[in-house]
Write an enzyme that holds these catalytic residues in place. Structure first.
Site, PDB file in Angstrom:
ATOM      1  N   TYR A 192       5.043 -10.759  -4.016  1.00  0.00           N
ATOM      2  CA  TYR A 192       4.659 -12.174  -4.030  1.00  0.00           C
ATOM      3  C   TYR A 192       4.991 -12.871  -5.330  1.00  0.00           C
ATOM      4  O   TYR A 192       4.833 -14.085  -5.443  1.00  0.00           O
ATOM      5  CB  TYR A 192       3.155 -12.320  -3.777  1.00  0.00           C
ATOM      6  CG  TYR A 192       2.817 -12.176  -2.333  1.00  0.00           C
ATOM      7  CD1 TYR A 192       2.860 -10.928  -1.737  1.00  0.00           C
ATOM      8  CD2 TYR A 192       2.481 -13.262  -1.556  1.00  0.00           C
ATOM      9  CE1 TYR A 192       2.572 -10.762  -0.408  1.00  0.00           C
ATOM     10  CE2 TYR A 192       2.193 -13.115  -0.227  1.00  0.00           C
ATOM     11  CZ  TYR A 192       2.233 -11.865   0.343  1.00  0.00           C
ATOM     12  OH  TYR A 192       1.956 -11.709   1.654  1.00  0.00           O
ATOM     13  N   LYS A 244       0.651   2.477  -0.851  1.00  0.00           N
ATOM     14  CA  LYS A 244       1.718   3.201  -0.171  1.00  0.00           C
ATOM     15  C   LYS A 244       2.412   4.061  -1.234  1.00  0.00           C
ATOM     16  O   LYS A 244       3.646   4.035  -1.405  1.00  0.00           O
ATOM     17  CB  LYS A 244       2.671   2.164   0.472  1.00  0.00           C
ATOM     18  CG  LYS A 244       3.659   2.725   1.435  1.00  0.00           C
ATOM     19  CD  LYS A 244       3.070   3.135   2.758  1.00  0.00           C
ATOM     20  CE  LYS A 244       4.134   3.811   3.606  1.00  0.00           C
ATOM     21  NZ  LYS A 244       3.633   4.643   4.678  1.00  0.00           N
ATOM     22  N   ASP A 263      -0.784   2.785   5.872  1.00  0.00           N
ATOM     23  CA  ASP A 263      -0.653   2.911   7.339  1.00  0.00           C
ATOM     24  C   ASP A 263      -1.884   3.598   7.931  1.00  0.00           C
ATOM     25  O   ASP A 263      -2.366   3.222   9.000  1.00  0.00           O
ATOM     26  CB  ASP A 263       0.650   3.603   7.755  1.00  0.00           C
ATOM     27  CG  ASP A 263       1.131   4.649   6.783  1.00  0.00           C
ATOM     28  OD1 ASP A 263       0.574   4.742   5.677  1.00  0.00           O
ATOM     29  OD2 ASP A 263       2.062   5.392   7.118  1.00  0.00           O
ATOM     30  N   ASP A 322      -2.636  -8.672   2.225  1.00  0.00           N
ATOM     31  CA  ASP A 322      -2.318  -9.790   3.099  1.00  0.00           C
ATOM     32  C   ASP A 322      -2.406  -9.352   4.566  1.00  0.00           C
ATOM     33  O   ASP A 322      -3.072  -9.981   5.391  1.00  0.00           O
ATOM     34  CB  ASP A 322      -0.894 -10.265   2.762  1.00  0.00           C
ATOM     35  CG  ASP A 322      -0.586 -11.614   3.375  1.00  0.00           C
ATOM     36  OD1 ASP A 322      -1.495 -12.233   3.930  1.00  0.00           O
ATOM     37  OD2 ASP A 322       0.578 -12.042   3.304  1.00  0.00           O
TER      38      ASP A 322
END
Ligand code: NAD
Length: 398
Positions: free
Chosen positions: A146, A213, A265, A289
């Site tokens: 971002y 992640k 995930d 987000d």
């Protein structure tokens, strides 16, 4: 001797609240929200606290009035007052600004996006046990993809960058790539995770989960996780225990906040299968987000999820949905997200009892089946309008 009225005025505390009505449905849901908040403050403080609303220019209203989308005066006033309540702003097409909402967060360094997601009885939901969801998402607001550092495929910057990567780093990237940069720093990660842990401690919540992640992006998302554990050890040793400490030394949480981590995930599965095992999530920007909206979907949608963007010097409380242009001016939009954001703001400025009254009254109204059309139609009902919904919340205050 002072008269009774003089005494009352002397004891009365006036708090100025800057607000941005916003575009699309913004002005309608803002009017409904201000009405609800004023009523709650008057009721819970018996007139001793009064809010004075100060309208600020931003978005289309600002563009029409002064030819700018986000005037400096608006940012200065928010900084000076320390808070603001904000309606949704449309992203100007061809205005040279990616998003006004992101611009406000960046200009004021509002580094923590805080999104509490909980179920309200009576609201239709796509899952079997929506009541198990009660999670606050702390999302880092200033970094990650971002940051907006990216270049178009074929651009001069990409050609230079690819040549540098090949000659100096031995990295071969397809020549027709676009390139974006994903910075995640120790400082920004730690201040976000610190805010998440402080919230858990203050609210007596059980867990803080670092969502990342890091198995793939070791030096950005993996580092986010490592810096979180480092922070727990350096600054919260007496208040936080990690999952690792429990595993290795058999230590029990014993009233402390449990810090653990989950790969992003897996986290998406966990919010569906075991939402009640999580209370606070601390995440880099992009994960947060996605997760915030996925969590909100489980409790009936974005219309019921409030949000705040908080920094060291200011906090902006806002509806998490957009301008819903197709509903603008029709008195049908759901004002709940902004009303609940307003309740977060009241708590932030120390008006806890008013905040609690707003939430309790909204709970009562929804439990009675009074809803705007976005929720009512899931029950094959027509629903009430924006202002009628706000009036019902006010009536529920007694
Ligand atoms: P949106 O949130 O406006 O709409 C998504 C869907 O939800 C639409 O079907 C809409 O009608 C519905 N919806 C949204 N809010 C609702 C409400 N209060 N009551 C009932 N239904 C509601 O998202 P979008 O259509 O992608 O974006 C429209 C504009 O809003 C764009 O210019 C976008 O940039 C902007 N936007 C602003 C913010 C913000 O200010 N924080 C957030 C998202 C989008």
């Amino acid at each position: 001797m002072r008269s009774g009225v003089d005494k009352m005025n002397l004891n009365r505390r006036e708090t100025v609240i800057p607000f941005i009505p916003g575009d699309g449905v913004g002005p309608e849901i803002m009017a409904a929200t201000k009405k609800v908040i004023d009523h709650a403050v008057a009721r819970s403080h018996s007139g001793a606290v009064v809010l004075r609303w100060e309208e600020l220019l931003a978005g289309s209203a600002a563009h029409e009035a002064v030819g700018e989308w986000l005037p400096k005066d608006t940012l200065d006033t928010i900084l000076a007052r320390g808070v603001a309540l904000k309606g949704p702003l449309m992203t100007p097409v061809g205005g040279g600004i990616r998003s006004l909402n992101v611009a406000i967060r960046q200009a004021l360094d509002l580094y923590a996006s805080v999104r509490p997601v909980r179920y309200f009885e009576g609201v239709p939901s796509p899952v079997k046990h929506p009541e198990k969801m009660n999670i606050v998402i702390f999302r880092e607001n200033t970094e990650d993809v971002y940051k907006g550092v990216e270049w178009r495929s074929g651009s001069k910057e990409v050609i230079e960058l690819l040549a540098f990567l090949k000659s100096r780093m031995g990295v071969d990237i397809s020549a027709d790539s676009g390139i974006g940069i994903k910075p995640i720093s120790r400082t920004a990660s730690k201040r976000l995770i610190r805010a998440a842990v402080n919230h858990a401690v203050k609210k007596d919540l059980k867990t803080v989960t670092l969502v990342h992640k890091g198995n793939i992006m070791k030096f950005t998302e993996g580092a986010f996780r490592d810096w979180g554990y480092e922070l727990a050890k350096e600054e919260f040793n007496d208040l936080v225990v990690t999952e690792e400490q429990i595993r290795t030394s058999g230590e029990s949480p014993d009233g402390k906040v449990l810090m653990n981590d989950r790969i992003a995930d897996n986290m998406f599965q966990q919010i569906l299968t075991r939402p009640d095992e999580y209370s606070v999530l601390a995440t880099p920007n992009l994960n947060g987000d996605y997760l915030a909206d996925a969590c909100a979907a489980q409790i009936g949608g974005l219309g019921l999820a409030p949000g705040a963007n908080i920094g060291e010097n200011a906090a902006v409380f806002e509806a998490v949905h957009g301008t819903a242009p197709k509903y603008a001016g029709k008195d049908v939009a759901n004002p709940s997200s902004l009303i609940l954001s307003g309740a977060m703001m009241l708590e932030h400025i120390g008006l806890d009892s008013s905040a609690a009254l707003v939430v309790k009254s909204l709970e009562r109204v929804l439990a009675d089946g009074v809803m705007t059309q976005d929720l009512a139609r899931m029950k094959d009902e027509k629903g009430v309008g924006t202002s009628a919904f706000a009036d019902a919340v006010i009536a529920a205050m007694g």
